[in-house]
Design an enzyme around this catalytic site. Structure first.
Site, PDB file in Angstrom:
ATOM      1  N   SER A  65       4.467  25.742  -7.123  1.00  0.00           N
ATOM      2  CA  SER A  65       4.624  26.406  -8.424  1.00  0.00           C
ATOM      3  C   SER A  65       3.542  25.956  -9.410  1.00  0.00           C
ATOM      4  O   SER A  65       3.407  26.540 -10.490  1.00  0.00           O
ATOM      5  CB  SER A  65       6.016  26.141  -9.011  1.00  0.00           C
ATOM      6  OG  SER A  65       6.219  24.756  -9.209  1.00  0.00           O
ATOM      7  N   HIS A  66       2.783  24.916  -9.063  1.00  0.00           N
ATOM      8  CA  HIS A  66       1.756  24.422  -9.988  1.00  0.00           C
ATOM      9  C   HIS A  66       0.400  24.204  -9.316  1.00  0.00           C
ATOM     10  O   HIS A  66      -0.426  23.443  -9.804  1.00  0.00           O
ATOM     11  CB  HIS A  66       2.250  23.168 -10.719  1.00  0.00           C
ATOM     12  CG  HIS A  66       3.340  23.513 -11.691  1.00  0.00           C
ATOM     13  ND1 HIS A  66       4.641  23.678 -11.299  1.00  0.00           N
ATOM     14  CD2 HIS A  66       3.305  23.804 -13.014  1.00  0.00           C
ATOM     15  CE1 HIS A  66       5.380  24.037 -12.341  1.00  0.00           C
ATOM     16  NE2 HIS A  66       4.588  24.123 -13.396  1.00  0.00           N
ATOM     17  N   ARG A  86      -1.147  28.982 -10.443  1.00  0.00           N
ATOM     18  CA  ARG A  86      -1.325  28.874 -11.898  1.00  0.00           C
ATOM     19  C   ARG A  86      -2.688  29.364 -12.392  1.00  0.00           C
ATOM     20  O   ARG A  86      -2.913  29.478 -13.607  1.00  0.00           O
ATOM     21  CB  ARG A  86      -1.164  27.412 -12.330  1.00  0.00           C
ATOM     22  CG  ARG A  86       0.256  26.902 -12.219  1.00  0.00           C
ATOM     23  CD  ARG A  86       1.088  27.350 -13.390  1.00  0.00           C
ATOM     24  NE  ARG A  86       2.512  27.252 -13.096  1.00  0.00           N
ATOM     25  CZ  ARG A  86       3.459  27.629 -13.931  1.00  0.00           C
ATOM     26  NH1 ARG A  86       3.150  28.134 -15.097  1.00  0.00           N
ATOM     27  NH2 ARG A  86       4.724  27.525 -13.610  1.00  0.00           N
ATOM     28  N   ALA A 122       1.801  20.391 -12.769  1.00  0.00           N
ATOM     29  CA  ALA A 122       2.798  19.405 -12.334  1.00  0.00           C
ATOM     30  C   ALA A 122       2.517  18.096 -13.078  1.00  0.00           C
ATOM     31  O   ALA A 122       1.373  17.810 -13.460  1.00  0.00           O
ATOM     32  CB  ALA A 122       2.690  19.199 -10.835  1.00  0.00           C
ATOM     33  N   GLY A 133       8.186  28.176 -13.283  1.00  0.00           N
ATOM     34  CA  GLY A 133       7.272  28.640 -12.227  1.00  0.00           C
ATOM     35  C   GLY A 133       8.037  29.096 -10.989  1.00  0.00           C
ATOM     36  O   GLY A 133       7.678  30.091 -10.361  1.00  0.00           O
ATOM     37  N   ASP A 134       9.105  28.380 -10.654  1.00  0.00           N
ATOM     38  CA  ASP A 134       9.878  28.756  -9.465  1.00  0.00           C
ATOM     39  C   ASP A 134      10.677  30.037  -9.701  1.00  0.00           C
ATOM     40  O   ASP A 134      10.954  30.774  -8.750  1.00  0.00           O
ATOM     41  CB  ASP A 134      10.786  27.595  -9.035  1.00  0.00           C
ATOM     42  CG  ASP A 134       9.982  26.524  -8.294  1.00  0.00           C
ATOM     43  OD1 ASP A 134       9.137  26.895  -7.454  1.00  0.00           O
ATOM     44  OD2 ASP A 134      10.167  25.335  -8.583  1.00  0.00           O
ATOM     45  N   PRO A 138      12.561  10.919  -3.293  1.00  0.00           N
ATOM     46  CA  PRO A 138      11.697  11.785  -4.099  1.00  0.00           C
ATOM     47  C   PRO A 138      10.238  11.429  -3.808  1.00  0.00           C
ATOM     48  O   PRO A 138       9.902  10.245  -3.713  1.00  0.00           O
ATOM     49  CB  PRO A 138      12.057  11.404  -5.537  1.00  0.00           C
ATOM     50  CG  PRO A 138      13.336  10.653  -5.470  1.00  0.00           C
ATOM     51  CD  PRO A 138      13.482  10.104  -4.098  1.00  0.00           C
ATOM     52  N   ASP A 183       8.705  12.109  -1.026  1.00  0.00           N
ATOM     53  CA  ASP A 183       8.446  12.109   0.417  1.00  0.00           C
ATOM     54  C   ASP A 183       7.952  13.467   0.926  1.00  0.00           C
ATOM     55  O   ASP A 183       7.078  13.534   1.797  1.00  0.00           O
ATOM     56  CB  ASP A 183       9.715  11.727   1.204  1.00  0.00           C
ATOM     57  CG  ASP A 183       9.964  10.230   1.195  1.00  0.00           C
ATOM     58  OD1 ASP A 183       9.118   9.490   0.661  1.00  0.00           O
ATOM     59  OD2 ASP A 183      11.011   9.795   1.721  1.00  0.00           O
TER      60      ASP A 183
HETATM   61  P1  NDP Z   1      12.110  19.825  -7.729  1.00  0.00           P
HETATM   62  O1  NDP Z   1      13.507  20.128  -8.122  1.00  0.00           O
HETATM   63  O2  NDP Z   1      11.536  20.564  -6.583  1.00  0.00           O
HETATM   64  O3  NDP Z   1      11.937  18.268  -7.389  1.00  0.00           O
HETATM   65  C1  NDP Z   1      12.261  17.309  -8.345  1.00  0.00           C
HETATM   66  C2  NDP Z   1      12.103  15.923  -7.765  1.00  0.00           C
HETATM   67  O4  NDP Z   1      13.158  15.676  -6.850  1.00  0.00           O
HETATM   68  C3  NDP Z   1      10.811  15.719  -6.982  1.00  0.00           C
HETATM   69  O5  NDP Z   1      10.351  14.428  -7.204  1.00  0.00           O
HETATM   70  C4  NDP Z   1      11.261  15.926  -5.533  1.00  0.00           C
HETATM   71  O6  NDP Z   1      10.455  15.222  -4.585  1.00  0.00           O
HETATM   72  C5  NDP Z   1      12.648  15.353  -5.560  1.00  0.00           C
HETATM   73  N1  NDP Z   1      13.534  15.957  -4.581  1.00  0.00           N
HETATM   74  C6  NDP Z   1      13.698  17.278  -4.344  1.00  0.00           C
HETATM   75  N2  NDP Z   1      14.634  17.447  -3.370  1.00  0.00           N
HETATM   76  C7  NDP Z   1      15.049  16.211  -3.002  1.00  0.00           C
HETATM   77  C8  NDP Z   1      15.992  15.736  -2.046  1.00  0.00           C
HETATM   78  N3  NDP Z   1      16.692  16.554  -1.289  1.00  0.00           N
HETATM   79  N4  NDP Z   1      16.142  14.403  -1.932  1.00  0.00           N
HETATM   80  C9  NDP Z   1      15.439  13.534  -2.706  1.00  0.00           C
HETATM   81  N5  NDP Z   1      14.523  13.935  -3.622  1.00  0.00           N
HETATM   82  C10 NDP Z   1      14.353  15.265  -3.777  1.00  0.00           C
HETATM   83  O7  NDP Z   1      11.117  19.978  -8.986  1.00  0.00           O
HETATM   84  P2  NDP Z   1      11.292  20.866 -10.296  1.00  0.00           P
HETATM   85  O8  NDP Z   1      11.573  22.237  -9.848  1.00  0.00           O
HETATM   86  O9  NDP Z   1      12.233  20.222 -11.205  1.00  0.00           O
HETATM   87  O10 NDP Z   1       9.811  20.791 -10.912  1.00  0.00           O
HETATM   88  C11 NDP Z   1       8.728  21.370 -10.191  1.00  0.00           C
HETATM   89  C12 NDP Z   1       7.432  21.051 -10.871  1.00  0.00           C
HETATM   90  O11 NDP Z   1       7.303  21.808 -12.060  1.00  0.00           O
HETATM   91  C13 NDP Z   1       7.212  19.600 -11.277  1.00  0.00           C
HETATM   92  O12 NDP Z   1       5.986  19.174 -10.713  1.00  0.00           O
HETATM   93  C14 NDP Z   1       7.129  19.623 -12.788  1.00  0.00           C
HETATM   94  O13 NDP Z   1       6.256  18.669 -13.349  1.00  0.00           O
HETATM   95  C15 NDP Z   1       6.601  21.029 -13.003  1.00  0.00           C
HETATM   96  N6  NDP Z   1       6.878  21.466 -14.361  1.00  0.00           N
HETATM   97  C16 NDP Z   1       5.872  21.431 -15.276  1.00  0.00           C
HETATM   98  C17 NDP Z   1       6.106  21.802 -16.576  1.00  0.00           C
HETATM   99  C18 NDP Z   1       5.045  21.688 -17.625  1.00  0.00           C
HETATM  100  O14 NDP Z   1       5.329  21.986 -18.781  1.00  0.00           O
HETATM  101  N7  NDP Z   1       3.832  21.309 -17.299  1.00  0.00           N
HETATM  102  C19 NDP Z   1       7.424  22.277 -17.021  1.00  0.00           C
HETATM  103  C20 NDP Z   1       8.420  22.230 -15.964  1.00  0.00           C
HETATM  104  C21 NDP Z   1       8.143  21.862 -14.687  1.00  0.00           C
HETATM  105  P3  NDP Z   1       9.233  15.990  -3.813  1.00  0.00           P
HETATM  106  O15 NDP Z   1       8.167  16.150  -4.839  1.00  0.00           O
HETATM  107  O16 NDP Z   1       8.882  15.112  -2.681  1.00  0.00           O
HETATM  108  O17 NDP Z   1       9.809  17.328  -3.369  1.00  0.00           O
HETATM  109  O1  PYC Z   2       7.283  25.653 -14.428  1.00  0.00           O
HETATM  110  O2  PYC Z   2       8.528  25.441 -16.201  1.00  0.00           O
HETATM  111  C1  PYC Z   2       7.439  25.482 -15.662  1.00  0.00           C
HETATM  112  C2  PYC Z   2       6.228  25.291 -16.476  1.00  0.00           C
HETATM  113  C3  PYC Z   2       6.105  25.410 -17.820  1.00  0.00           C
HETATM  114  C4  PYC Z   2       4.786  25.131 -18.135  1.00  0.00           C
HETATM  115  C5  PYC Z   2       4.131  24.861 -16.977  1.00  0.00           C
HETATM  116  N1  PYC Z   2       5.036  24.943 -15.971  1.00  0.00           N
END
Ligand code: NDP
Ligand code: PYC
Length: 343
Positions: free
Chosen positions: A53-54, A58, A129, A193-194, A311, A313
């Site tokens: 998603s990032h 993007r 990310a 993003g997702d 997390p 892995d």
């Molecule tokens: P996820 O829900 O996919 O994952 C969140 C964390 O949980 C990760 O560290 C992941 O590890 C871990 N995880 C996921 N599944 C498991 C599991 N079954 N057991 C143990 N650990 C687990 O991420 P989000 O959807 O919350 O976020 C996705 C990305 O979006 C992030 O990189 C975030 O920074 C980005 N984002 C950026 C924004 C911005 O403003 N710039 C705003 C919002 C989000 P792993 O990475 O190994 O999967």
């Molecule tokens: O995935 O929520 C998101 C996001 C917001 C800004 C960048 N990524």
């Protein structure tokens, strides 16, 4: 760009090839050289680690934001040394990652001498990310915590309308016997993003992630994107964390809250204009013992308790696969990227 090249005809590219291609795209679309370098490394690393998603997904959003004049690709961050353990950066309306890069050496010096250091970035755009901002500190033996707010699209727990951003929190800690322990999570039930990716792929979301324009629960991503909103993860608990992110990433830094900026006069703008906070700690000052040994022990116990997947892995194994076999990119996306670089 496709989020996941799984069912497409694909090409494998090296990290260096992808970084170079992205660097040329950013340069061709009006960023200065250092900004292009930093954003290209960030985006290529996300693609390498399966942060779909990032990653290259993007790129169109970066470029439309640059073209709209909403973000300044040539901004030069101004770093201020404001205390024994405090650094402040005005990103000048540019991207957050070059601001972090400009402050990194001073921040590390302060964390090593004072034991802790805070970096407050304001007037910045973060569209990536968050783990790439913290993981390198842990590789240098430091603990790092960061948070960034985004754009209003999340309804606070118990509220009637959206106010918070998706507001991620990322944490990284060194570990003696392996890669740093890292988590990076949106405080919304799902990252924006997702939701975009699910909409494109015609997939429903799991229940409990968002509401439609009438505030009714929906699993339809388009209903969330078109007038609806997301919910915090974990009800009142995620909502409290999201509030903390607004306070620390924006309130404390001097950046905009997620609801404070208006990009409606900049069609194409997608990068949130907010702030970011980093806290970096020298962990060995805590107990005088090796923190990395202590975190290794915790990981050993987690595995012993049955948690095989920590997390971070999934990313590390995607990274290993990409480094061994190349980063898999849909052929059509690669062609699009090449065209953008030649622009
Ligand atoms: P996820 O829900 O996919 O994952 C969140 C964390 O949980 C990760 O560290 C992941 O590890 C871990 N995880 C996921 N599944 C498991 C599991 N079954 N057991 C143990 N650990 C687990 O991420 P989000 O959807 O919350 O976020 C996705 C990305 O979006 C992030 O990189 C975030 O920074 C980005 N984002 C950026 C924004 C911005 O403003 N710039 C705003 C919002 C989000 P792993 O990475 O190994 O999967
Ligand atoms: O995935 O929520 C998101 C996001 C917001 C800004 C960048 N990524």
């Amino acid at each position: 760009m496709r989020a996941n090249p799984a069912d497409q005809s694909t090409r494998a590219v090296s990290l260096e090839q992808l970084t170079d291609l992205l660097r040329r795209i950013f340069l061709a679309h009006g960023t200065r050289a250092e900004v292009a370098e930093v954003l290209a490394e960030n985006c290529a690393s996300a693609q390498r680690d399966g942060s779909h998603s990032h990653g290259i997904f993007r790129i169109p959003g970066y470029l439309s934001s640059l073209a709209s004049g909403w973000v300044d690709g040539k901004a030069v961050p101004v770093v201020e040394d404001v205390g024994a353990a405090f650094v402040r950066v005005d990103a000048g309306g540019g991207f957050a990652q070059p601001a972090l890069a400009a402050a990194r050496a001073l921040l590390i010096d302060k964390a090593r001498s004072a034991g802790i250091a805070v970096l407050a970035i304001r007037n910045s755009h973060h569209f990536a990310a968050l783990w790439p901002d913290v993981e390198p500190f842990a590789e240098q033996g430091l603990v790092a915590l960061s948070m960034v707010n985004s754009m209003t699209c999340v309804v606070p727990h118990g509220a009637r309308q959206p106010l918070f951003g998706t507001n991620p929190i990322a944490f990284a800690a060194p570990r003696a016997g392996g890669e740093p322990v890292v988590f990076d999570l949106a405080t919304s039930a799902v990252a924006h993003g997702d939701v975009q990716i699910a909409a494109r792929e015609g997939r429903l979301l799991p229940a409990g992630m968002g509401v439609d324009r009438d505030g009714q629960p929906t699993e339809e991503p388009r209903a969330i994107l078109e007038g609806g909103a997301l919910l915090p993860f974990g009800g009142h608990k995620g909502s409290a964390l999201s509030m903390m992110v607004e306070l620390l990433a924006a309130g404390l830094t001097g950046g905009n809250f997620s609801f404070e900026f208006d990009w409606s006069k900049h069609p194409g703008a997608q990068t949130p204009w907010t702030g970011q906070l980093l806290i970096v700690i020298d962990p060995d000052k805590g107990s005088g013992q090796s923190f990395a040994q202590r975190s290794e022990e915790l990981v050993r116990q987690l595995h012993g308790a049955g948690q095989e997947r920590l997390p971070g892995d999934r990313r590390y194994s995607e990274r290993a696969r990409s480094m061994a076999h190349g980063i898999s990119i849909a052929q059509t996306d690669l062609e699009r990227l090449q065209a953008l670089a030649g622009h």
